[in-house]
Design an enzyme around this catalytic site. Structure first.
Site, mmCIF file in Angstrom:
data_model
loop_
_atom_site.group_PDB
_atom_site.id
_atom_site.type_symbol
_atom_site.label_atom_id
_atom_site.label_comp_id
_atom_site.label_asym_id
_atom_site.label_seq_id
_atom_site.Cartn_x
_atom_site.Cartn_y
_atom_site.Cartn_z
ATOM 1 N N ILE A 17 0.827 -1.216 0.000
ATOM 2 C CA ILE A 17 0.000 0.000 0.000
ATOM 3 C C ILE A 17 0.865 1.271 0.000
ATOM 4 O O ILE A 17 0.582 2.223 -0.740
ATOM 5 C CB ILE A 17 -0.947 -0.027 1.233
ATOM 6 C CG1 ILE A 17 -1.989 -1.152 1.068
ATOM 7 C CG2 ILE A 17 -1.638 1.317 1.425
ATOM 8 C CD1 ILE A 17 -2.808 -1.458 2.335
ATOM 9 N N ASP A 64 13.796 2.870 11.156
ATOM 10 C CA ASP A 64 12.701 2.235 11.892
ATOM 11 C C ASP A 64 11.768 3.314 12.458
ATOM 12 O O ASP A 64 12.165 4.095 13.320
ATOM 13 C CB ASP A 64 13.320 1.402 13.030
ATOM 14 C CG ASP A 64 12.274 0.734 13.908
ATOM 15 O OD1 ASP A 64 11.072 1.007 13.751
ATOM 16 O OD2 ASP A 64 12.688 -0.074 14.767
ATOM 17 N N ASN A 91 2.237 5.101 7.095
ATOM 18 C CA ASN A 91 1.651 3.865 6.553
ATOM 19 C C ASN A 91 2.274 2.594 7.117
ATOM 20 O O ASN A 91 1.611 1.552 7.187
ATOM 21 C CB ASN A 91 1.811 3.888 5.015
ATOM 22 C CG ASN A 91 1.562 2.538 4.400
ATOM 23 O OD1 ASN A 91 0.414 2.115 4.243
ATOM 24 N ND2 ASN A 91 2.622 1.807 4.076
ATOM 25 N N LYS A 126 3.311 13.333 15.645
ATOM 26 C CA LYS A 126 3.943 14.364 16.482
ATOM 27 C C LYS A 126 4.938 15.219 15.688
ATOM 28 O O LYS A 126 4.823 16.442 15.642
ATOM 29 C CB LYS A 126 4.654 13.691 17.676
ATOM 30 C CG LYS A 126 5.483 14.651 18.501
ATOM 31 C CD LYS A 126 6.142 13.962 19.687
ATOM 32 C CE LYS A 126 7.158 14.909 20.323
ATOM 33 N NZ LYS A 126 7.692 14.389 21.581
ATOM 34 N N TYR A 159 -2.860 -7.019 16.893
ATOM 35 C CA TYR A 159 -2.996 -6.179 15.692
ATOM 36 C C TYR A 159 -4.231 -5.291 15.808
ATOM 37 O O TYR A 159 -4.180 -4.088 15.535
ATOM 38 C CB TYR A 159 -3.094 -7.087 14.462
ATOM 39 C CG TYR A 159 -3.127 -6.344 13.142
ATOM 40 C CD1 TYR A 159 -1.969 -5.779 12.609
ATOM 41 C CD2 TYR A 159 -4.307 -6.208 12.424
ATOM 42 C CE1 TYR A 159 -1.986 -5.097 11.399
ATOM 43 C CE2 TYR A 159 -4.329 -5.523 11.214
ATOM 44 C CZ TYR A 159 -3.173 -4.980 10.705
ATOM 45 O OH TYR A 159 -3.197 -4.298 9.502
ATOM 46 N N LYS A 163 -4.485 -1.142 16.016
ATOM 47 C CA LYS A 163 -5.201 -0.332 15.017
ATOM 48 C C LYS A 163 -6.378 0.445 15.634
ATOM 49 O O LYS A 163 -6.713 1.530 15.166
ATOM 50 C CB LYS A 163 -5.672 -1.226 13.861
ATOM 51 C CG LYS A 163 -4.528 -1.822 13.047
ATOM 52 C CD LYS A 163 -3.696 -0.756 12.353
ATOM 53 C CE LYS A 163 -2.638 -1.345 11.418
ATOM 54 N NZ LYS A 163 -1.831 -0.322 10.738
ATOM 55 N N THR A 194 -1.641 -7.674 -0.724
ATOM 56 C CA THR A 194 -0.263 -7.166 -0.570
ATOM 57 C C THR A 194 0.597 -8.277 0.049
ATOM 58 O O THR A 194 0.064 -9.270 0.557
ATOM 59 C CB THR A 194 -0.208 -5.962 0.395
ATOM 60 O OG1 THR A 194 -0.522 -6.429 1.723
ATOM 61 C CG2 THR A 194 -1.146 -4.851 0.004
HETATM 62 P P1 NAD Z 1 3.291 -4.684 3.693
HETATM 63 O O1 NAD Z 1 3.851 -5.578 4.733
HETATM 64 O O2 NAD Z 1 3.135 -5.194 2.327
HETATM 65 O O3 NAD Z 1 4.152 -3.327 3.664
HETATM 66 C C1 NAD Z 1 4.435 -2.635 4.866
HETATM 67 C C2 NAD Z 1 5.813 -1.991 4.754
HETATM 68 O O4 NAD Z 1 6.099 -1.368 6.034
HETATM 69 C C3 NAD Z 1 6.914 -3.015 4.488
HETATM 70 O O5 NAD Z 1 7.683 -2.646 3.377
HETATM 71 C C4 NAD Z 1 7.727 -3.014 5.775
HETATM 72 O O6 NAD Z 1 9.098 -3.266 5.595
HETATM 73 C C5 NAD Z 1 7.466 -1.608 6.306
HETATM 74 N N1 NAD Z 1 7.758 -1.536 7.741
HETATM 75 C C6 NAD Z 1 7.450 -2.458 8.689
HETATM 76 N N2 NAD Z 1 7.940 -2.091 9.882
HETATM 77 C C7 NAD Z 1 8.586 -0.915 9.682
HETATM 78 C C8 NAD Z 1 9.318 -0.033 10.536
HETATM 79 N N3 NAD Z 1 9.473 -0.313 11.830
HETATM 80 N N4 NAD Z 1 9.854 1.086 9.992
HETATM 81 C C9 NAD Z 1 9.701 1.380 8.684
HETATM 82 N N5 NAD Z 1 9.013 0.567 7.828
HETATM 83 C C10 NAD Z 1 8.468 -0.553 8.320
HETATM 84 O O7 NAD Z 1 1.891 -4.149 4.270
HETATM 85 P P2 NAD Z 1 0.650 -3.471 3.518
HETATM 86 O O8 NAD Z 1 -0.363 -4.529 3.329
HETATM 87 O O9 NAD Z 1 1.096 -2.636 2.379
HETATM 88 O O10 NAD Z 1 0.127 -2.557 4.708
HETATM 89 C C11 NAD Z 1 0.378 -1.152 4.806
HETATM 90 C C12 NAD Z 1 -0.406 -0.613 5.995
HETATM 91 O O11 NAD Z 1 -1.803 -0.888 5.796
HETATM 92 C C13 NAD Z 1 -0.033 -1.275 7.329
HETATM 93 O O12 NAD Z 1 -0.060 -0.322 8.370
HETATM 94 C C14 NAD Z 1 -1.107 -2.312 7.515
HETATM 95 O O13 NAD Z 1 -1.301 -2.629 8.866
HETATM 96 C C15 NAD Z 1 -2.308 -1.620 6.897
HETATM 97 N N6 NAD Z 1 -3.349 -2.557 6.449
HETATM 98 C C16 NAD Z 1 -3.126 -3.482 5.472
HETATM 99 C C17 NAD Z 1 -4.151 -4.359 5.091
HETATM 100 C C18 NAD Z 1 -4.002 -5.420 4.032
HETATM 101 O O14 NAD Z 1 -4.956 -6.205 3.845
HETATM 102 N N7 NAD Z 1 -2.913 -5.516 3.317
HETATM 103 C C19 NAD Z 1 -5.406 -4.273 5.716
HETATM 104 C C20 NAD Z 1 -5.580 -3.312 6.699
HETATM 105 C C21 NAD Z 1 -4.550 -2.457 7.057
#
Ligand code: NAD
Length: 258
Positions: A17, A64, A91, A126, A159, A163, A194
């Site tokens: 995303i 991080d 994100n 922040k 989780y 959220k 994803t």
């Molecule tokens: P993803 O795992 O494909 O991508 C998330 C990215 O965040 C990864 O590249 C990861 O390396 C990075 N990341 C993780 N920890 C980190 C840190 N400490 N510092 C910097 N980067 C970090 O996930 P996604 O599916 O693209 O999800 C993106 C956001 O949307 C997340 O917050 C997730 O919780 C939320 N979300 C996703 C879904 C879904 O179905 N995919 C549903 C609801 C919410």
């Protein structure tokens, strides 16, 4: 290169995303700085190139987002590079210990999810808020929530808690930053195809079964794509969204109604 609409910073942008949002904001005319963990530095380099190919400026800020100093310094570096910060997209997130019931989750696992999914939002809100107040002219802060931030699901205790907290932070930040013309909102995706979603399955069969389950839950009979969330983030980042704040907006194919 035409002048930019503003400067955006997207965390967790190496894949999924976040990557899609970064590309969409670049297509919308923003210069886009991108973050992910250092292990995904190469993916960030590719993304920076793609953003530049769209005629926009870009920069990489690996680190991080659950670390206080890291986030403070990253935002300082984004402003150093691009002059200002208009849109913060917090994100980055991790999946919880999926498949484990609350009674099986360790305190360490719980803390880790809260650190990456909630503490990071607090830090991004922040330091982006501080910068936007300092530079003046308002701004847009956008966070990642989830359908599980509105309704808990089985085996997602940590989780889901992380959220739900994002919604609280989003409302509190909206209350306090509104007087500066800064809006604060979150997107709440349903099942989006994803690496995170696929990573929660332990086999191809489980992954296929999960896809079918989410399709059945949706009146539209489909999973979402990263671009579905990017289009929502694009609107929330736009000037036109100025009357929307404190909201966590669902984009979930109808698997849950507010
Ligand atoms: P993803 O795992 O494909 O991508 C998330 C990215 O965040 C990864 O590249 C990861 O390396 C990075 N990341 C993780 N920890 C980190 C840190 N400490 N510092 C910097 N980067 C970090 O996930 P996604 O599916 O693209 O999800 C993106 C956001 O949307 C997340 O917050 C997730 O919780 C939320 N979300 C996703 C879904 C879904 O179905 N995919 C549903 C609801 C919410």
């Amino acid at each position: 290169m035409s002048s930019a609409k503003g400067v955006a910073f997207v965390t967790g942008a190496a894949q999924g995303i976040g990557r899609s949002i970064a590309l969409r904001l670049a297509a919308d005319g923003f210069d886009v700085a991108v973050n992910d963990i250092t292990a995904k530095s190469a993916e960030l380099d590719t993304l920076v190139d793609e953003i530049k190919q769209k005629g926009r400026k870009s920069s990489k800020h690996a680190g991080d987002v659950s670390n206080d100093e890291t986030v403070r310094k990253m935002i300082e570096a984004v402003v150093g590079e691009h002059g200002r910060l208009d849109v913060m997209v917090a994100n980055a997130g991790i999946a919880g210990p999926f498949g484990k019931k609350l009674i099986e989750v360790s305190a360490e696992q719980f803390d880790r999810v809260m650190q990456v999914n909630t503490r990071s939002m607090f830090l991004c809100y922040k330091y982006a808020g501080l910068q936007m107040i300092k530079q003046g002219g308002g701004g847009r802060i956008i966070g990642a929530c989830s359908v599980t931030g509105k309704k808990a699901m089985q085996t997602q205790a940590a989780y889901s808690a992380s959220k739900f907290a994002v919604r609280g932070l989003t409302q509190a930040a909206a209350l306090e930053l509104g007087e500066h013309g800064i809006t604060v909102n979150a997107y709440a995706p349903g099942a989006i195809d994803t690496p995170m979603l696929r990573g929660t399955a332990t086999s191809q069969e489980e992954s296929d079964a999960m896809t079918e389950m989410f399709k059945k839950m949706s009146p539209l009979g489909m999973l979402g794509t990263p671009e579905d969330i990017a289009s929502l983030a694009s609107f929330l980042a736009s000037k036109e969204s100025h009357f929307i704040t404190g909201q966590t907006i669902s984009s979930n194919g109808g698997i849950f109604f507010d």
